[in-house]
Design a protein around this motif. Structure first.
Motif, PDB file in Angstrom:
ATOM      1  N   SER A 118       0.794  -1.165   0.093  1.00  0.00           N
ATOM      2  CA  SER A 118       0.084   0.022   0.085  1.00  0.00           C
ATOM      3  C   SER A 118       0.706   1.144  -0.093  1.00  0.00           C
ATOM      4  O   SER A 118       0.277   2.228  -0.031  1.00  0.00           O
ATOM      5  CB  SER A 118      -1.084   0.037   1.210  1.00  0.00           C
ATOM      6  OG  SER A 118      -0.153   0.188   2.416  1.00  0.00           O
ATOM      7  N   GLU A 153      -1.107  14.534  -2.113  1.00  0.00           N
ATOM      8  CA  GLU A 153      -2.221  13.997  -1.239  1.00  0.00           C
ATOM      9  C   GLU A 153      -3.521  14.621  -1.476  1.00  0.00           C
ATOM     10  O   GLU A 153      -4.611  13.882  -1.588  1.00  0.00           O
ATOM     11  CB  GLU A 153      -1.855  14.378   0.518  1.00  0.00           C
ATOM     12  CG  GLU A 153      -2.691  13.781   1.204  1.00  0.00           C
ATOM     13  CD  GLU A 153      -2.294  14.088   2.715  1.00  0.00           C
ATOM     14  OE1 GLU A 153      -3.135  14.743   3.501  1.00  0.00           O
ATOM     15  OE2 GLU A 153      -1.290  13.585   2.941  1.00  0.00           O
ATOM     16  N   ASN A 157      -6.703  12.352  -2.777  1.00  0.00           N
ATOM     17  CA  ASN A 157      -7.916  12.311  -1.861  1.00  0.00           C
ATOM     18  C   ASN A 157      -9.174  12.799  -2.479  1.00  0.00           C
ATOM     19  O   ASN A 157     -10.246  12.192  -2.598  1.00  0.00           O
ATOM     20  CB  ASN A 157      -7.724  13.196  -0.573  1.00  0.00           C
ATOM     21  CG  ASN A 157      -6.960  12.367   0.288  1.00  0.00           C
ATOM     22  OD1 ASN A 157      -6.843  11.280   0.271  1.00  0.00           O
ATOM     23  ND2 ASN A 157      -5.834  13.118   1.142  1.00  0.00           N
ATOM     24  N   PRO A 162      -7.820   7.757  -1.114  1.00  0.00           N
ATOM     25  CA  PRO A 162      -7.676   8.197   0.120  1.00  0.00           C
ATOM     26  C   PRO A 162      -6.188   7.999   0.447  1.00  0.00           C
ATOM     27  O   PRO A 162      -5.889   6.404   0.411  1.00  0.00           O
ATOM     28  CB  PRO A 162      -8.693   7.677   1.220  1.00  0.00           C
ATOM     29  CG  PRO A 162      -9.529   6.754   0.476  1.00  0.00           C
ATOM     30  CD  PRO A 162      -9.343   6.727  -1.234  1.00  0.00           C
ATOM     31  N   CYS A 163      -5.347   8.617   0.950  1.00  0.00           N
ATOM     32  CA  CYS A 163      -4.097   8.331   1.319  1.00  0.00           C
ATOM     33  C   CYS A 163      -3.578   9.450   2.301  1.00  0.00           C
ATOM     34  O   CYS A 163      -3.979  10.494   2.386  1.00  0.00           O
ATOM     35  CB  CYS A 163      -3.145   8.033   0.213  1.00  0.00           C
ATOM     36  SG  CYS A 163      -3.058   9.642  -0.909  1.00  0.00           S
ATOM     37  N   LYS A 164      -2.355   9.144   2.778  1.00  0.00           N
ATOM     38  CA  LYS A 164      -1.336  10.271   3.411  1.00  0.00           C
ATOM     39  C   LYS A 164      -0.177  10.331   2.839  1.00  0.00           C
ATOM     40  O   LYS A 164       0.420   9.250   2.259  1.00  0.00           O
ATOM     41  CB  LYS A 164      -1.040   9.537   4.969  1.00  0.00           C
ATOM     42  CG  LYS A 164      -2.410   9.832   5.785  1.00  0.00           C
ATOM     43  CD  LYS A 164      -2.690  11.388   6.250  1.00  0.00           C
ATOM     44  CE  LYS A 164      -3.676  11.260   7.086  1.00  0.00           C
ATOM     45  NZ  LYS A 164      -4.596  12.487   7.114  1.00  0.00           N
ATOM     46  N   ARG A 181       1.151   6.587   1.211  1.00  0.00           N
ATOM     47  CA  ARG A 181       0.526   5.485   1.848  1.00  0.00           C
ATOM     48  C   ARG A 181      -1.061   5.459   1.788  1.00  0.00           C
ATOM     49  O   ARG A 181      -1.789   6.091   2.285  1.00  0.00           O
ATOM     50  CB  ARG A 181       0.845   5.680   3.317  1.00  0.00           C
ATOM     51  CG  ARG A 181       0.418   4.275   4.424  1.00  0.00           C
ATOM     52  CD  ARG A 181       0.867   4.611   5.488  1.00  0.00           C
ATOM     53  NE  ARG A 181       2.147   4.864   5.857  1.00  0.00           N
ATOM     54  CZ  ARG A 181       3.212   3.662   6.436  1.00  0.00           C
ATOM     55  NH1 ARG A 181       2.711   2.375   6.445  1.00  0.00           N
ATOM     56  NH2 ARG A 181       4.523   4.068   6.160  1.00  0.00           N
ATOM     57  N   PHE A 182      -1.392   4.612   0.872  1.00  0.00           N
ATOM     58  CA  PHE A 182      -2.900   4.465   0.618  1.00  0.00           C
ATOM     59  C   PHE A 182      -3.487   3.758   1.685  1.00  0.00           C
ATOM     60  O   PHE A 182      -2.977   2.873   2.330  1.00  0.00           O
ATOM     61  CB  PHE A 182      -3.251   3.533  -0.833  1.00  0.00           C
ATOM     62  CG  PHE A 182      -2.818   4.400  -1.795  1.00  0.00           C
ATOM     63  CD1 PHE A 182      -3.562   5.455  -2.427  1.00  0.00           C
ATOM     64  CD2 PHE A 182      -1.489   3.923  -2.601  1.00  0.00           C
ATOM     65  CE1 PHE A 182      -3.252   6.020  -3.551  1.00  0.00           C
ATOM     66  CE2 PHE A 182      -1.254   4.781  -3.861  1.00  0.00           C
ATOM     67  CZ  PHE A 182      -2.190   5.807  -4.249  1.00  0.00           C
ATOM     68  N   GLU A 183      -4.790   4.149   1.877  1.00  0.00           N
ATOM     69  CA  GLU A 183      -5.955   3.468   2.901  1.00  0.00           C
ATOM     70  C   GLU A 183      -6.074   2.078   2.437  1.00  0.00           C
ATOM     71  O   GLU A 183      -6.015   1.969   0.883  1.00  0.00           O
ATOM     72  CB  GLU A 183      -7.031   4.149   3.170  1.00  0.00           C
ATOM     73  CG  GLU A 183      -6.645   5.475   3.939  1.00  0.00           C
ATOM     74  CD  GLU A 183      -7.972   6.232   4.226  1.00  0.00           C
ATOM     75  OE1 GLU A 183      -9.076   5.742   4.067  1.00  0.00           O
ATOM     76  OE2 GLU A 183      -7.877   7.226   4.696  1.00  0.00           O
ATOM     77  N   ASP A 184      -6.414   1.099   3.176  1.00  0.00           N
ATOM     78  CA  ASP A 184      -6.738  -0.205   2.879  1.00  0.00           C
ATOM     79  C   ASP A 184      -7.782  -0.324   1.808  1.00  0.00           C
ATOM     80  O   ASP A 184      -8.004  -1.218   1.199  1.00  0.00           O
ATOM     81  CB  ASP A 184      -6.858  -1.134   4.027  1.00  0.00           C
ATOM     82  CG  ASP A 184      -5.741  -1.373   5.104  1.00  0.00           C
ATOM     83  OD1 ASP A 184      -4.533  -1.289   4.444  1.00  0.00           O
ATOM     84  OD2 ASP A 184      -5.989  -1.656   5.943  1.00  0.00           O
ATOM     85  N   SER A 185      -8.976   0.608   1.970  1.00  0.00           N
ATOM     86  CA  SER A 185      -9.939   0.382   1.116  1.00  0.00           C
ATOM     87  C   SER A 185      -9.653   0.723  -0.299  1.00  0.00           C
ATOM     88  O   SER A 185     -10.476   0.163  -1.186  1.00  0.00           O
ATOM     89  CB  SER A 185     -10.927   1.784   1.567  1.00  0.00           C
ATOM     90  OG  SER A 185     -10.314   3.090   1.488  1.00  0.00           O
TER      91      SER A 185
END
Length: 197
Positions: A118, A153, A157, A162-164, A181-185
């Protein structure tokens, strides 16, 4: 052409500014103007924070404003905008199209982390925002590319990935790495889209 009731000339009907197409071709800004403006932004924010972490957050926040607006700009300029559904394709779009629109060239490299699927790294060998900033020796960890991290970012987003994103320098090199760093979704959605094919 005159208005007979008032005896004044009427302005020609050129249409609203919103009816006119966006200009094509190069729309470059003078590099020294950008350097001066960005340097002033950094100095202004530096005087209003108590730590480098807060300064990085402020610069990232400013980058967010640019990133969100670039979604609309690029959607309007693309002849046949295509909605990217996979995060890797969107990262390639950022590396090539977004970077070229903002900085006049593509980002240097895009790599996936080996330990975590991710996380991706976008590398810029000499970020434009760092070129004209004098960094004091006691603040060597200052990286003004936090502004660019905010752009990335916000763009991701805003396009439903969605990520940081954080920026950090590579030791003894002018290179900056942007850790995305992507979110798991996001990864779950990609897997679902793969099964629907």
């Amino acid at each position: 052409m005159t208005d007979s009731r008032l005896g004044r000339r009427k302005a020609p009907d050129t249409g609203s500014v919103y009816d006119k197409p966006l200009p094509k071709g190069k729309s470059e800004i003078n590099l020294s103007t950008f350097a001066f403006l960005f340097s002033e932004v950094v100095q202004y924010n530096h005087g209003r924070v108590t730590s480098l972490t807060q300064l990085h957050e402020k610069l990232s926040e400013l980058g967010h404003h640019v990133g969100f607006r670039m979604i609309d700009v690029l959607a309007l300029r693309e002849k046949a905008p295509k909605r990217e559904t996979k995060h890797v394709n969107m990262l390639w779009f950022i590396q090539k199209t977004l970077w070229k629109t903002l900085f006049g060239k593509e980002a240097d490299r895009l790599e996936q982390a080996t330990a975590n699927t991710s996380i991706y790294y976008l590398f810029e060998d000499e970020p434009l925002v760092n070129k004209f900033i004098s960094v004091p020796k006691d603040q060597s960890s200052l990286n003004c590319a936090a502004f660019m991290a905010g752009v990335i970012e916000a763009f991701l987003n805003g396009t439903q990935f969605p990520c940081k994103v954080r920026a950090f320098g590579i030791k003894d090199k002018p290179t900056t790495a942007f850790e995305i760093r992507f979110e798991d979704s996001v990864l779950s959605r990609d897997k679902i889209l793969e099964t629907l094919k």
